[in-house]
Design a protein around this motif. Structure first.
Motif, PDB file in Angstrom:
ATOM      1  N   VAL A  37       0.816  -1.207   0.000  1.00 55.43           N
ATOM      2  CA  VAL A  37       0.000   0.000   0.000  1.00 55.43           C
ATOM      3  C   VAL A  37       0.848   1.254   0.000  1.00 55.43           C
ATOM      4  CG1 VAL A  37      -1.870   1.182   1.180  1.00 55.43           C
ATOM      5  CG2 VAL A  37      -1.717  -1.290   1.303  1.00 55.43           C
ATOM      6  N   SER A  38       1.859   1.301   0.861  1.00 52.98           N
ATOM      7  CA  SER A  38       2.558   2.576   1.038  1.00 52.98           C
ATOM      8  C   SER A  38       4.060   2.459   1.110  1.00 52.98           C
ATOM      9  CB  SER A  38       2.067   3.229   2.339  1.00 52.98           C
ATOM     10  OG  SER A  38       2.407   2.421   3.434  1.00 52.98           O
ATOM     11  N   GLY A  39       4.614   1.269   0.969  1.00 56.13           N
ATOM     12  CA  GLY A  39       6.044   1.094   1.147  1.00 56.13           C
ATOM     13  C   GLY A  39       6.355   0.855   2.599  1.00 56.13           C
ATOM     14  N   CYS A  40       7.459   0.152   2.891  1.00 58.96           N
ATOM     15  CA  CYS A  40       7.801  -0.186   4.263  1.00 58.96           C
ATOM     16  C   CYS A  40       9.297  -0.036   4.465  1.00 58.96           C
ATOM     17  CB  CYS A  40       7.359  -1.617   4.554  1.00 58.96           C
ATOM     18  SG  CYS A  40       6.724  -1.862   6.216  1.00 58.96           S
ATOM     19  N   LEU A  93      -2.693  -1.932   6.819  1.00 64.08           N
ATOM     20  CA  LEU A  93      -2.148  -0.574   6.762  1.00 64.08           C
ATOM     21  C   LEU A  93      -2.744   0.304   7.853  1.00 64.08           C
ATOM     22  CD1 LEU A  93      -0.612   1.798   5.419  1.00 64.08           C
ATOM     23  CD2 LEU A  93      -2.615   2.103   3.960  1.00 64.08           C
ATOM     24  N   ILE A  94      -4.071   0.282   7.954  1.00 62.35           N
ATOM     25  CA  ILE A  94      -4.749   1.134   8.931  1.00 62.35           C
ATOM     26  C   ILE A  94      -4.365   0.753  10.354  1.00 62.35           C
ATOM     27  CG2 ILE A  94      -7.013   1.830   9.813  1.00 62.35           C
ATOM     28  CD1 ILE A  94      -8.049   1.288   6.879  1.00 62.35           C
ATOM     29  N   GLU A  95      -4.244  -0.541  10.618  1.00 57.55           N
ATOM     30  CA  GLU A  95      -3.851  -1.001  11.953  1.00 57.55           C
ATOM     31  C   GLU A  95      -2.471  -0.486  12.334  1.00 57.55           C
ATOM     32  OE1 GLU A  95      -5.416  -2.330  14.295  1.00 57.55           O
ATOM     33  OE2 GLU A  95      -6.872  -3.834  13.643  1.00 57.55           O
ATOM     34  N   LYS A 237     -20.844   5.040  -0.996  1.00 63.52           N
ATOM     35  CA  LYS A 237     -20.411   4.042  -0.014  1.00 63.52           C
ATOM     36  C   LYS A 237     -19.337   3.102  -0.562  1.00 63.52           C
ATOM     37  CE  LYS A 237     -24.720   4.005   2.621  1.00 63.52           C
ATOM     38  NZ  LYS A 237     -25.868   3.182   3.087  1.00 63.52           N
ATOM     39  N   GLY A 238     -19.392   2.811  -1.857  1.00 65.03           N
ATOM     40  CA  GLY A 238     -18.456   1.863  -2.432  1.00 65.03           C
ATOM     41  C   GLY A 238     -17.016   2.317  -2.414  1.00 65.03           C
ATOM     42  N   ILE A 239     -16.790   3.606  -2.227  1.00 64.90           N
ATOM     43  CA  ILE A 239     -15.432   4.141  -2.272  1.00 64.90           C
ATOM     44  C   ILE A 239     -14.830   4.340  -0.882  1.00 64.90           C
ATOM     45  CG2 ILE A 239     -15.800   6.654  -2.166  1.00 64.90           C
ATOM     46  CD1 ILE A 239     -13.767   4.761  -4.810  1.00 64.90           C
ATOM     47  N   ARG A 240     -15.587   4.070   0.164  1.00 65.85           N
ATOM     48  CA  ARG A 240     -15.150   4.467   1.507  1.00 65.85           C
ATOM     49  C   ARG A 240     -13.933   3.707   2.014  1.00 65.85           C
ATOM     50  NH1 ARG A 240     -21.142   5.406   4.302  1.00 65.85           N
ATOM     51  NH2 ARG A 240     -21.624   7.299   3.111  1.00 65.85           N
ATOM     52  N   CYS A 241     -13.790   2.423   1.657  1.00 64.66           N
ATOM     53  CA  CYS A 241     -12.579   1.706   2.064  1.00 64.66           C
ATOM     54  C   CYS A 241     -11.363   2.276   1.336  1.00 64.66           C
ATOM     55  CB  CYS A 241     -12.711   0.210   1.799  1.00 64.66           C
ATOM     56  SG  CYS A 241     -11.242  -0.746   2.266  1.00 64.66           S
ATOM     57  N   ALA A 242     -11.494   2.533   0.029  1.00 66.24           N
ATOM     58  CA  ALA A 242     -10.387   3.115  -0.735  1.00 66.24           C
ATOM     59  C   ALA A 242     -10.015   4.488  -0.189  1.00 66.24           C
ATOM     60  CB  ALA A 242     -10.761   3.214  -2.213  1.00 66.24           C
ATOM     61  N   TYR A 243     -11.014   5.295   0.160  1.00 66.01           N
ATOM     62  CA  TYR A 243     -10.753   6.603   0.764  1.00 66.01           C
ATOM     63  C   TYR A 243      -9.990   6.446   2.078  1.00 66.01           C
ATOM     64  CZ  TYR A 243     -11.776  11.055   3.113  1.00 66.01           C
ATOM     65  OH  TYR A 243     -11.672  12.248   3.802  1.00 66.01           O
ATOM     66  N   SER A 244     -10.378   5.461   2.879  1.00 66.65           N
ATOM     67  CA  SER A 244      -9.698   5.218   4.152  1.00 66.65           C
ATOM     68  C   SER A 244      -8.244   4.808   3.927  1.00 66.65           C
ATOM     69  CB  SER A 244     -10.438   4.128   4.941  1.00 66.65           C
ATOM     70  OG  SER A 244     -11.760   4.536   5.238  1.00 66.65           O
ATOM     71  N   VAL A 245      -8.013   4.004   2.897  1.00 68.99           N
ATOM     72  CA  VAL A 245      -6.641   3.617   2.559  1.00 68.99           C
ATOM     73  C   VAL A 245      -5.822   4.836   2.178  1.00 68.99           C
ATOM     74  CG1 VAL A 245      -5.227   2.418   0.826  1.00 68.99           C
ATOM     75  CG2 VAL A 245      -7.133   1.236   1.923  1.00 68.99           C
ATOM     76  N   ARG A 246      -6.399   5.704   1.343  1.00 70.61           N
ATOM     77  CA  ARG A 246      -5.648   6.890   0.929  1.00 70.61           C
ATOM     78  C   ARG A 246      -5.338   7.791   2.128  1.00 70.61           C
ATOM     79  NH1 ARG A 246      -4.701   8.995  -3.856  1.00 70.61           N
ATOM     80  NH2 ARG A 246      -4.057   6.837  -4.169  1.00 70.61           N
ATOM     81  N   PHE A 247      -6.309   7.963   3.015  1.00 68.14           N
ATOM     82  CA  PHE A 247      -6.083   8.747   4.233  1.00 68.14           C
ATOM     83  C   PHE A 247      -4.935   8.125   5.030  1.00 68.14           C
ATOM     84  CE2 PHE A 247      -6.911  10.737   8.279  1.00 68.14           C
ATOM     85  CZ  PHE A 247      -7.639  11.892   8.012  1.00 68.14           C
TER      86      PHE A 247
END
Length: 272
Positions: A37-40, A93-95, A237-247
């Motif tokens: 998702v974001s590099g590590c 990622l979020i965790e 609603k369908g975009i909310r997980c993707a939005y959370s990932v971007r955040f």
């Protein structure tokens, strides 16, 4: 700074005549998932759409890219995450994000993050390419882009598949505020979570980083203000997980914590 340059940045700089807020809601293994998702290092809307003059048309598909496949923000849009594998990577990622309460907003001003939309914010894609950040983003996400005569930078018309509403917007520069540029992780939120103590160069970077920026429906952007995910999510609603990932990608890249309520809400959007 011109009035147009200030649009699409933060809630205090946006017009207040738009829509009302659309949602008000009360290790190694992790690194492997997060690296993707974001590099590590070590309420869904209908398919109708808006235009500069109020006409409508069905939204189109196939242009937006999953945030899992776009960790630097240089590819267009924000495609939904639907598979269980993608949602598991999103939750990992979020965790990984740290949490804390919002600090004071004392001293915050949009100009503390540089003028909008500067081409001289080093450390981000497209810096110093001779085109301002706003036009770079319209070019990235727009389809059927047309430039002002004699320019390969200033966009005068395009079609945008808006990720926040699911609408297709046929945009013209004559109706500029129909599309605004959203800071996914709002600048005043950044300020309260730690950016108040950054150098100005770093604040200019997050303000102009395409990872943190999406051209979106103007009223939806105005409704968001400086909210985190616990108090505002895209109406589609369908975009909310993707939005959370971007955040979360922005949070991780810049080492900024999120509130406990925001983290909980982001995880919920991705199936936890």
């Amino acid at each position: 700074m011109s009035a147009e340059a200030r649009r699409g940045t933060e809630g205090h700089a946006r017009h207040r005549g738009g829509a009302r807020p659309l949602l008000r809601a009360g290790g190694v293994a992790v690194c492997a998932a997060v690296a993707l998702v974001s590099g590590c290092d070590g309420g869904a809307n209908s398919g109708s759409s808006s235009t500069g003059s109020g006409a409508s048309a069905p939204a189109s598909d196939g242009h937006s890219v999953s945030p899992l496949k776009n960790p630097d923000g240089t590819k267009p849009g924000l495609a939904p995450l639907t598979s269980e594998a993608d949602k598991a990577a999103a939750r990992a990622l979020i965790e990984s994000l740290s949490t804390k309460g919002r600090g004071p907003k004392t001293g915050y001003d949009r100009d503390r993050f540089g003028y909008a939309w500067m081409d001289t914010a080093d450390g981000v894609p497209w810096a110093r390419n001779g085109c301002d950040t706003r036009n770079d983003l319209l070019k990235r996400d727009g389809q059927g882009v047309r430039f002002r005569k004699g320019s390969n930078c200033v966009i005068v018309s395009m079609t945008l598949d808006d990720p926040y509403t699911g609408h297709t917007i046929r945009w013209t520069k004559a109706h500029a505020t129909t599309v605004q540029i959203d800071h996914v992780m709002p600048l005043s939120y950044d300020w309260q979570m730690g950016a108040a103590h950054w150098t100005k160069d770093k604040r200019e970077q997050i303000a102009n980083d395409p990872l943190n920026l999406l051209p979106v429906d103007g009223p939806a952007n105005s409704a968001k203000g400086d909210s985190g995910p616990a108090t505002w999510l895209p109406p589609s609603k369908g975009i909310r997980c993707a939005y959370s990932v971007r955040f979360a990608q922005v949070s991780r890249k810049y080492g900024l914590p999120v509130t406990t309520a925001d983290k909980r809400m982001m995880l919920k959007q991705c199936g936890q």
